[in-house]
Design an enzyme around this catalytic site. Structure first.
Site, PDB file in Angstrom:
ATOM      1  N   ALA A 145       0.831  -1.205   0.000  1.00  0.00           N
ATOM      2  CA  ALA A 145       0.000   0.000   0.000  1.00  0.00           C
ATOM      3  C   ALA A 145       0.864   1.253   0.000  1.00  0.00           C
ATOM      4  O   ALA A 145       0.592   2.210  -0.738  1.00  0.00           O
ATOM      5  CB  ALA A 145      -0.936   0.001   1.204  1.00  0.00           C
ATOM      6  N   GLU A 164       9.656   3.512   7.062  1.00  0.00           N
ATOM      7  CA  GLU A 164       9.444   2.090   7.365  1.00  0.00           C
ATOM      8  C   GLU A 164      10.188   1.746   8.654  1.00  0.00           C
ATOM      9  O   GLU A 164      11.389   1.913   8.740  1.00  0.00           O
ATOM     10  CB  GLU A 164       9.957   1.220   6.215  1.00  0.00           C
ATOM     11  N   ASN A 172       3.765  -7.248   5.150  1.00  0.00           N
ATOM     12  CA  ASN A 172       3.071  -8.511   4.898  1.00  0.00           C
ATOM     13  C   ASN A 172       2.961  -8.829   3.411  1.00  0.00           C
ATOM     14  O   ASN A 172       2.813  -9.992   3.033  1.00  0.00           O
ATOM     15  CB  ASN A 172       1.673  -8.490   5.521  1.00  0.00           C
ATOM     16  N   ALA A 288       7.325   5.930  12.706  1.00  0.00           N
ATOM     17  CA  ALA A 288       6.414   7.065  12.882  1.00  0.00           C
ATOM     18  C   ALA A 288       5.753   6.944  14.250  1.00  0.00           C
ATOM     19  O   ALA A 288       5.266   5.873  14.623  1.00  0.00           O
ATOM     20  CB  ALA A 288       5.371   7.068  11.782  1.00  0.00           C
ATOM     21  N   ASP A 355       0.284   0.464  14.774  1.00  0.00           N
ATOM     22  CA  ASP A 355       0.748   1.813  15.104  1.00  0.00           C
ATOM     23  C   ASP A 355      -0.071   2.907  14.403  1.00  0.00           C
ATOM     24  O   ASP A 355      -0.404   3.931  15.007  1.00  0.00           O
ATOM     25  CB  ASP A 355       2.221   1.989  14.710  1.00  0.00           C
ATOM     26  N   ARG A 414     -11.929 -18.690   4.629  1.00  0.00           N
ATOM     27  CA  ARG A 414     -10.856 -18.975   5.586  1.00  0.00           C
ATOM     28  C   ARG A 414     -11.382 -19.121   7.010  1.00  0.00           C
ATOM     29  O   ARG A 414     -10.929 -19.992   7.753  1.00  0.00           O
ATOM     30  CB  ARG A 414      -9.811 -17.858   5.533  1.00  0.00           C
ATOM     31  N   HIS A 524      -5.013 -11.738   9.326  1.00  0.00           N
ATOM     32  CA  HIS A 524      -5.447 -10.430   8.830  1.00  0.00           C
ATOM     33  C   HIS A 524      -6.434  -9.819   9.819  1.00  0.00           C
ATOM     34  O   HIS A 524      -7.328 -10.501  10.320  1.00  0.00           O
ATOM     35  CB  HIS A 524      -6.134 -10.586   7.470  1.00  0.00           C
ATOM     36  N   GLU A 553      -4.365  -2.610   4.932  1.00  0.00           N
ATOM     37  CA  GLU A 553      -4.904  -3.307   6.095  1.00  0.00           C
ATOM     38  C   GLU A 553      -5.131  -2.389   7.289  1.00  0.00           C
ATOM     39  O   GLU A 553      -5.877  -2.741   8.208  1.00  0.00           O
ATOM     40  CB  GLU A 553      -3.976  -4.460   6.497  1.00  0.00           C
ATOM     41  N   ALA A 568      -6.453  -8.947  -0.442  1.00  0.00           N
ATOM     42  CA  ALA A 568      -5.568  -7.985   0.225  1.00  0.00           C
ATOM     43  C   ALA A 568      -4.746  -7.196  -0.786  1.00  0.00           C
ATOM     44  O   ALA A 568      -4.630  -5.968  -0.690  1.00  0.00           O
ATOM     45  CB  ALA A 568      -4.646  -8.701   1.209  1.00  0.00           C
TER      46      ALA A 568
END
Length: 587
Positions: A145, A164, A172, A288, A355, A414, A524, A553, A568
């Site tokens: 993303a 990052e 993921n 962050a 976070d 799932r 997830h 996510e 996803a």
């Protein structure tokens, strides 16, 4: 005669001189091969030593994830050569990988007869020259993303940075299978599959989440999935298989594109290459910690790095949160769903700790569906890691319990499969397939390191006969044979009378067979930040938080109670792009 002897003596002297010169110029360096054990298997290196000094280290063999391991290896190599010392601390966040590499270098040095230094040195993180930096768009998170958002914002002319917190990028996305659901895609056309549409995909996704996703947001996902995939293919240069698709549980048709290598590494490596091309800086080991708000608008991010520096990243146009869910944060899981406690391992990276959600909530951001946490049904019982090897389930592999009986449709959702597994003896399952199914999926070579790890852990066994497969895990052979005979009959008749398998069962009459033990593992978190169609973050009063966007996510608007497999990647790329485009247009 005297003249001849004089010339001969001179000639011999010159030869001796040249010989001495040649000897002096002969290389004094030697190479030694060492081996260590990484997370996924052997790591071999070749160490060059010259006059008791380490001058070079070459990687000879490696089964670690390339995107994750290469930056770690480079960092350790440079330190060892610079300090002439292989007594190095492991890299936090890449423990097994860095440990294996260091072991390999130390093994080579032992063979060289060099004594290991008693002085241990740490791999020091890089320091920023400027503790306050200014950009147009600041992206939090270096996964799929985050990269999608950063590339689009940069393409639109914005100066962008990615923050990052882990030592390497990927999140993921990197450790996933990388499959992406796309209705009416080009591979479907190649295979003559014409019965898919954005409307059918929309309906599958709404139904898959029990109607708890936001319909208008799912509509955006369905209508933009194909353009997102074409953007990955044509702009980012992601390579997808052109002759194979997956049909994940809960989908009406085969529609999931499969990247080369059958993992998200293909996508992340291409994202990184494109970011390099666009000169987008990626600040790894940079966490962050706080969103900066001025006059009701988000104007930047406070962060800290592994070097201990307090940093400020100002954002002229906007901040995009793409930091993922909270699957690795047990306390946060228990807060919203007490069932998802310590008894569950997780498939997620260590950095998936929620976070971004916490930071956004401090600005009164709205959240939804936080209690819905999904488990992946087929994961490693020892590590919790998702089994990509077991993608054979999508091409005919069956699930059986300790008694040797099938107990659920293998292409169910799932959450349904996971709940069914937990009701079985020991709360685990076995997945059984044969070579014919393995050849259809064609991913055994792609996940060779996983296979070797499972063999070592005695969690998978290749058997010539059903008797051998049953004996390995103490399964009653008569029950297993009866189950397989029924499956063979269903495969022949094209109808599964027991569980109505929505795909295609394959005859298990012929071996060799593979049987694998697995458990559900937290995979997830469906809940997260509420965003609108422009990926803008909404507050609890239904108002836009100016300058703040989110994608992936970390958001909670798409998947409802349960995320369908393959959705996803579609989600993160579609809304990552939207977030990047709109953030770049902020005034």
């Amino acid at each position: 005669m005297k003249a001849f002897k004089k010339h001969l003596s001179l000639f011999v002297a010159m030869i001796m001189l040249f010989a001495l010169m040649a000897t002096g110029c002969a290389p004094s360096s030697k190479t030694y091969v060492g081996e260590g054990k990484g997370k996924h298997g052997a790591i071999k290196v070749e160490v060059t030593v010259e006059k008791d000094k380490i001058t070079d280290i070459k990687l000879l063999e490696n089964t670690e994830n390339k995107v994750l391991s290469e930056p770690v290896y480079e960092k350790i190599k440079n330190l060892i050569v610079k300090e002439n010392n292989a007594n190095v601390d492991i890299v936090s966040g890449s423990t097994a990988t860095s440990k294996g590499y260091i072991e390999a270098v130390q093994d080579a040095l032992k063979k060289a007869g060099l004594k290991l230094s008693e002085n241990k040195i740490a791999v020091k993180p890089l320091e920023e020259k400027e503790t306050t930096q200014e950009y147009d768009v600041v992206v939090i998170g270096g996964g799929g993303a985050g990269f999608s958002a950063a590339l689009e914002a940069s393409k639109a002319g914005s100066k962008v940075v990615i923050l990052e917190k882990m030592p390497t990028v990927g999140g993921n996305t990197l450790i996933s299978g990388g499959e992406m659901n796309v209705p009416a895609n080009w591979v479907q056309k190649n295979l003559g599959l014409t019965n898919d549409s954005a409307d059918l995909y929309y309906n599958d996704t709404v139904k898959g989440g029990d109607g708890k996703g936001v319909p208008e947001m799912i509509r955006v996902l369905a209508d933009n999935a194909l353009p997102a995939a074409e953007w990955l293919r044509d702009y980012v240069n992601v390579k997808f298989l052109d002759n194979q698709l997956f049909q994940f549980g809960g989908h009406s048709v085969k529609r999931a594109l499969i990247p080369e290598g059958h993992t998200g590494a293909e996508m992340i490596s291409k994202f990184q290459a494109k970011a390099d091309e666009l000169k987008i800086p990626v600040k790894v080991e940079t966490k962050a910690e706080e969103l900066l708000l001025e006059n009701g608008r988000v104007v930047g991010v406070k962060a800290s790095n592994a070097a201990g520096q307090a940093l400020t990243f100002k954002a002229k146009k906007g901040v995009i949160i793409a930091s993922g869910g909270f699957g690795s944060n047990v306390e946060m899981r228990k807060k919203y769903n007490p069932e998802m406690d310590e008894k569950y391992l997780t498939t997620d990276t260590h950095g998936t700790t929620g976070d971004g959600i916490v930071m956004a909530e401090k600005l009164n951001a709205n959240t939804m569906n936080m209690e819905y946490i999904q488990t992946y049904p087929i994961a490693n019982p020892v590590t919790g890691v998702i089994s990509l090897l077991a993608d054979t389930r999508f091409d005919g592999a069956i699930l059986i319990n300790q008694e040797g009986n099938r107990f659920v449709e293998e292409l169910e959702r799932r959450d349904v499969i996971s709940k069914a597994i937990l009701k079985q003896t020991g709360a685990y399952t076995y997945q059984l397939w044969n070579q014919e199914i393995a050849d259809i999926t064609n991913n055994m070579d792609s996940h060779k390191s996983e296979y070797e790890e499972l063999v070592e852990q005695k969690l998978i066994h290749k058997a010539d006969t059903l008797e051998e497969a049953a004996n390995f895990f103490n399964i009653p052979i008569d029950s297993l044979k009866a189950t397989v005979e029924k499956v063979n009959e269903f495969a022949k008749n094209g109808k599964d009378l027991d569980f109505n398998h929505r795909g295609k069962l394959i005859s298990l009459e012929k071996g060799p067979y593979y049987i694998q033990k697995a458990v559900p593992s937290v995979h997830h978190t469906m809940g997260g930040i509420v965003i609108d169609k422009d990926a803008r973050v909404m507050d609890k009063d239904g108002n836009v938080i100016k300058g703040l966007y989110a994608a992936g996510e970390v958001t909670g608007v798409i998947h409802g109670t349960n995320r369908l497999g393959g959705n996803a990647i579609t989600d993160i790329v579609t809304f990552g792009r939207i977030a990047g485009q709109n953030a770049a247009e902020e005034k």
